[in-house]
Design a protein around this motif. Sequence first.
Motif, PDB file in Angstrom:
ATOM      1  N   ALA A  49       0.835  -1.204   0.000  1.00 32.37           N
ATOM      2  CA  ALA A  49       0.000   0.000   0.000  1.00 32.37           C
ATOM      3  C   ALA A  49       0.868   1.252   0.000  1.00 32.37           C
ATOM      4  CB  ALA A  49      -0.931  -0.005   1.212  1.00 32.37           C
ATOM      5  N   ASN A  50       1.983   1.216   0.729  1.00 32.82           N
ATOM      6  CA  ASN A  50       2.891   2.359   0.742  1.00 32.82           C
ATOM      7  C   ASN A  50       3.468   2.625  -0.640  1.00 32.82           C
ATOM      8  OD1 ASN A  50       3.842   3.696   3.535  1.00 32.82           O
ATOM      9  ND2 ASN A  50       3.134   1.611   3.923  1.00 32.82           N
ATOM     10  N   LEU A  51       3.851   1.580  -1.350  1.00 31.63           N
ATOM     11  CA  LEU A  51       4.417   1.791  -2.682  1.00 31.63           C
ATOM     12  C   LEU A  51       3.382   2.313  -3.655  1.00 31.63           C
ATOM     13  CD1 LEU A  51       6.888   0.233  -1.479  1.00 31.63           C
ATOM     14  CD2 LEU A  51       7.283  -0.518  -3.821  1.00 31.63           C
ATOM     15  N   LEU A  52       2.154   1.844  -3.534  1.00 32.58           N
ATOM     16  CA  LEU A  52       1.095   2.371  -4.387  1.00 32.58           C
ATOM     17  C   LEU A  52       0.871   3.855  -4.107  1.00 32.58           C
ATOM     18  CD1 LEU A  52      -1.419  -0.610  -4.185  1.00 32.58           C
ATOM     19  CD2 LEU A  52      -0.223   0.166  -6.249  1.00 32.58           C
ATOM     20  N   ALA A  53       0.922   4.242  -2.826  1.00 32.20           N
ATOM     21  CA  ALA A  53       0.737   5.652  -2.476  1.00 32.20           C
ATOM     22  C   ALA A  53       1.902   6.506  -2.985  1.00 32.20           C
ATOM     23  CB  ALA A  53       0.587   5.791  -0.963  1.00 32.20           C
ATOM     24  N   LEU A  54       3.112   5.984  -2.908  1.00 36.30           N
ATOM     25  CA  LEU A  54       4.266   6.729  -3.412  1.00 36.30           C
ATOM     26  C   LEU A  54       4.175   6.960  -4.920  1.00 36.30           C
ATOM     27  CD1 LEU A  54       7.077   5.008  -1.328  1.00 36.30           C
ATOM     28  CD2 LEU A  54       6.540   7.453  -1.289  1.00 36.30           C
ATOM     29  N   ALA A  55       3.528   6.023  -5.622  1.00 34.40           N
ATOM     30  CA  ALA A  55       3.451   6.107  -7.079  1.00 34.40           C
ATOM     31  C   ALA A  55       2.208   6.836  -7.576  1.00 34.40           C
ATOM     32  CB  ALA A  55       3.481   4.701  -7.674  1.00 34.40           C
ATOM     33  N   PRO A  78      -6.758  10.741   3.747  1.00 36.70           N
ATOM     34  CA  PRO A  78      -6.642   9.582   4.631  1.00 36.70           C
ATOM     35  C   PRO A  78      -7.198   8.330   3.954  1.00 36.70           C
ATOM     36  CG  PRO A  78      -8.499  10.939   5.299  1.00 36.70           C
ATOM     37  CD  PRO A  78      -7.855  11.647   4.138  1.00 36.70           C
ATOM     38  N   VAL A  79      -6.554   7.192   4.187  1.00 37.87           N
ATOM     39  CA  VAL A  79      -6.956   5.933   3.556  1.00 37.87           C
ATOM     40  C   VAL A  79      -6.802   4.801   4.567  1.00 37.87           C
ATOM     41  CG1 VAL A  79      -6.424   4.246   1.750  1.00 37.87           C
ATOM     42  CG2 VAL A  79      -6.268   6.681   1.251  1.00 37.87           C
ATOM     43  N   ASN A  80      -7.862   4.028   4.752  1.00 36.14           N
ATOM     44  CA  ASN A  80      -7.758   2.818   5.563  1.00 36.14           C
ATOM     45  C   ASN A  80      -6.895   1.786   4.846  1.00 36.14           C
ATOM     46  OD1 ASN A  80      -9.469   3.585   7.724  1.00 36.14           O
ATOM     47  ND2 ASN A  80     -11.292   2.985   6.567  1.00 36.14           N
ATOM     48  N   ALA A 106     -12.802  -1.774   9.450  1.00 38.62           N
ATOM     49  CA  ALA A 106     -12.506  -0.775   8.430  1.00 38.62           C
ATOM     50  C   ALA A 106     -13.314  -0.960   7.157  1.00 38.62           C
ATOM     51  CB  ALA A 106     -11.016  -0.830   8.088  1.00 38.62           C
ATOM     52  N   ASP A 107     -13.621   0.165   6.531  1.00 41.26           N
ATOM     53  CA  ASP A 107     -14.174   0.180   5.183  1.00 41.26           C
ATOM     54  C   ASP A 107     -12.995   0.255   4.208  1.00 41.26           C
ATOM     55  OD1 ASP A 107     -15.335   0.762   2.724  1.00 41.26           O
ATOM     56  OD2 ASP A 107     -16.903   2.016   3.600  1.00 41.26           O
ATOM     57  N   PRO A 108     -12.792  -0.758   3.353  1.00 42.94           N
ATOM     58  CA  PRO A 108     -11.612  -0.780   2.478  1.00 42.94           C
ATOM     59  C   PRO A 108     -11.812  -0.091   1.132  1.00 42.94           C
ATOM     60  CG  PRO A 108     -12.778  -2.856   2.275  1.00 42.94           C
ATOM     61  CD  PRO A 108     -13.571  -2.008   3.257  1.00 42.94           C
ATOM     62  N   ARG A 109     -12.984   0.495   0.880  1.00 47.74           N
ATOM     63  CA  ARG A 109     -13.310   0.908  -0.489  1.00 47.74           C
ATOM     64  C   ARG A 109     -12.431   2.041  -1.011  1.00 47.74           C
ATOM     65  NH1 ARG A 109     -19.687   1.685  -0.017  1.00 47.74           N
ATOM     66  NH2 ARG A 109     -18.989   2.462   2.025  1.00 47.74           N
ATOM     67  N   ARG A 110     -12.084   3.018  -0.155  1.00 50.20           N
ATOM     68  CA  ARG A 110     -11.304   4.147  -0.666  1.00 50.20           C
ATOM     69  C   ARG A 110      -9.921   3.694  -1.134  1.00 50.20           C
ATOM     70  NH1 ARG A 110     -10.578   9.773   2.577  1.00 50.20           N
ATOM     71  NH2 ARG A 110     -12.818   9.874   2.089  1.00 50.20           N
ATOM     72  N   LEU A 147      -6.193   3.958  -4.753  1.00 50.65           N
ATOM     73  CA  LEU A 147      -4.840   3.414  -4.865  1.00 50.65           C
ATOM     74  C   LEU A 147      -4.782   2.083  -5.620  1.00 50.65           C
ATOM     75  CD1 LEU A 147      -3.452   4.084  -1.251  1.00 50.65           C
ATOM     76  CD2 LEU A 147      -2.932   5.344  -3.355  1.00 50.65           C
ATOM     77  N   GLY A 148      -5.943   1.509  -5.895  1.00 46.25           N
ATOM     78  CA  GLY A 148      -5.940   0.182  -6.508  1.00 46.25           C
ATOM     79  C   GLY A 148      -5.442  -0.888  -5.553  1.00 46.25           C
ATOM     80  N   PHE A 149      -5.614  -0.633  -4.248  1.00 45.52           N
ATOM     81  CA  PHE A 149      -5.095  -1.559  -3.232  1.00 45.52           C
ATOM     82  C   PHE A 149      -6.173  -2.505  -2.738  1.00 45.52           C
ATOM     83  CE2 PHE A 149      -4.732  -2.627   1.297  1.00 45.52           C
ATOM     84  CZ  PHE A 149      -3.557  -3.366   1.269  1.00 45.52           C
ATOM     85  N   THR A 150      -5.877  -3.789  -2.776  1.00 52.04           N
ATOM     86  CA  THR A 150      -6.686  -4.815  -2.125  1.00 52.04           C
ATOM     87  C   THR A 150      -5.715  -5.782  -1.468  1.00 52.04           C
ATOM     88  OG1 THR A 150      -8.421  -4.639  -3.797  1.00 52.04           O
ATOM     89  CG2 THR A 150      -8.434  -6.607  -2.414  1.00 52.04           C
ATOM     90  N   ALA A 151      -5.954  -6.095  -0.209  1.00 48.68           N
ATOM     91  CA  ALA A 151      -5.058  -7.002   0.502  1.00 48.68           C
ATOM     92  C   ALA A 151      -5.045  -8.372  -0.161  1.00 48.68           C
ATOM     93  CB  ALA A 151      -5.494  -7.124   1.958  1.00 48.68           C
ATOM     94  N   ARG A 152      -3.883  -9.001  -0.157  1.00 48.51           N
ATOM     95  CA  ARG A 152      -3.719 -10.302  -0.804  1.00 48.51           C
ATOM     96  C   ARG A 152      -3.568 -11.454   0.188  1.00 48.51           C
ATOM     97  NH1 ARG A 152       0.846  -8.321  -5.240  1.00 48.51           N
ATOM     98  NH2 ARG A 152      -0.575  -7.088  -6.563  1.00 48.51           N
ATOM     99  N   VAL A 153      -3.078 -11.164   1.393  1.00 47.66           N
ATOM    100  CA  VAL A 153      -2.798 -12.230   2.361  1.00 47.66           C
ATOM    101  C   VAL A 153      -4.039 -12.467   3.213  1.00 47.66           C
ATOM    102  CG1 VAL A 153      -1.311 -12.988   4.254  1.00 47.66           C
ATOM    103  CG2 VAL A 153      -0.364 -11.591   2.395  1.00 47.66           C
ATOM    104  N   SER A 154      -4.599 -13.664   3.150  1.00 49.96           N
ATOM    105  CA  SER A 154      -5.790 -13.981   3.936  1.00 49.96           C
ATOM    106  C   SER A 154      -5.424 -14.150   5.411  1.00 49.96           C
ATOM    107  CB  SER A 154      -6.433 -15.269   3.420  1.00 49.96           C
ATOM    108  OG  SER A 154      -5.633 -16.392   3.758  1.00 49.96           O
TER     109      SER A 154
END
Length: 359
Positions: free
Chosen positions: A258-264, A273-275, A316-320, A325-332
């Motif tokens: 998520a940090n790398l997506l935000a940097l880019a 702010p982003v959850n 948390a609401d993950p939608r923003r 950022l195009g971020f969705t967690a991958r690790v279950s």
Amino acid sequence: MRVLVTGAAGFVGSHVVDLLVEQGHEVVALDALLPQAHGGELPEWSRRHDVVRGDVRDADLLDRLLSGVDAVCHQAAMVGHGLDPSDAPDYASHNDYATAVLLAAMHRAGTRRLVLASSMVVYGEGRYRCPAHGVTRPAPRTEADLAAGRFDPTCGACGATLTPQLVPEDAPLEPRSTYAATKLAQEHLAAAWARQTGGAVWALRYHNVYGPRMPRDTPYAGVAAIFRSALAAGRPPRVLEDGRQRRDFVHVTDVARANLLALATPAPDALVPVNVCSGEPHTVGDLATALADAMAGPMPLVVGGARAADVRHVVADPRRATELLGFTARVSFAEGVAAFAVDPLRAPAAVRTPSRADG
């Protein structure tokens, strides 16, 4: 891209540095190696990087390090629930004063892009809905309620039991601890800097981060590390309240991504702010049970009670994060907790107490 990462040897920061280097970026890595976090030594996983040992509060050092830097990823902070209010000066100094020094140095250097490690603790209690009054702030949980095992908050208007909802980024902010207050102050400082300079900030509100390199056996350790340390010693994890308090446990590798997506990604406003969460809420009891199963240890012991300033549910609401950022967690949760049972953790920090023999 040339990126200054503060807290570069820390739990999240070290993963951010690894990922930046893997993707071909140039990293300026800075860490104070505070004794309460590191024991004063550079962790093994950070030794392959050229980490500058120094304090974010050192303005002269920052002026040198920021030369040619395109963006800053600010992970350095004093974290965790802490001991008691006597920690407040240290939290304010390491989190808020340090951030002010960094922002001033970024202004002098002309660096206008910042990714700030914020936290879900700025929300205090999560969002709740009353059957009669809709979305509402809950009444405070009293000591009498907690002692009687009444852990779920109620409506301040009618006393009805509330239903927890997803917490969006525009929810009211109500920090309950010193640490939480300093994280919110960091956001305000960064927002003011951005408006004055034309800069832009992503404030990544991390939810309950866990995974390899997590600190353990300190007063500032997270609940996953506390549970694992108990199980490693053959003791059952001690779960406060009734174990049904809900959180969003997010893996550290997802947080780094998520940090790398935000940097880019250019921030669309002065501060956004982003959850940063998994979108897969679980109870604290779920975590303790899953970890006990993975470590073949004793089952959790539910002990009741609650720590001062604890909250009941923060989901948390993950939608923003997905939309911006195009971020969705991958690790279950199942995959992450199973791995966490054997993940390398940070060695316990030994804070030396001065004595007469020290001269």
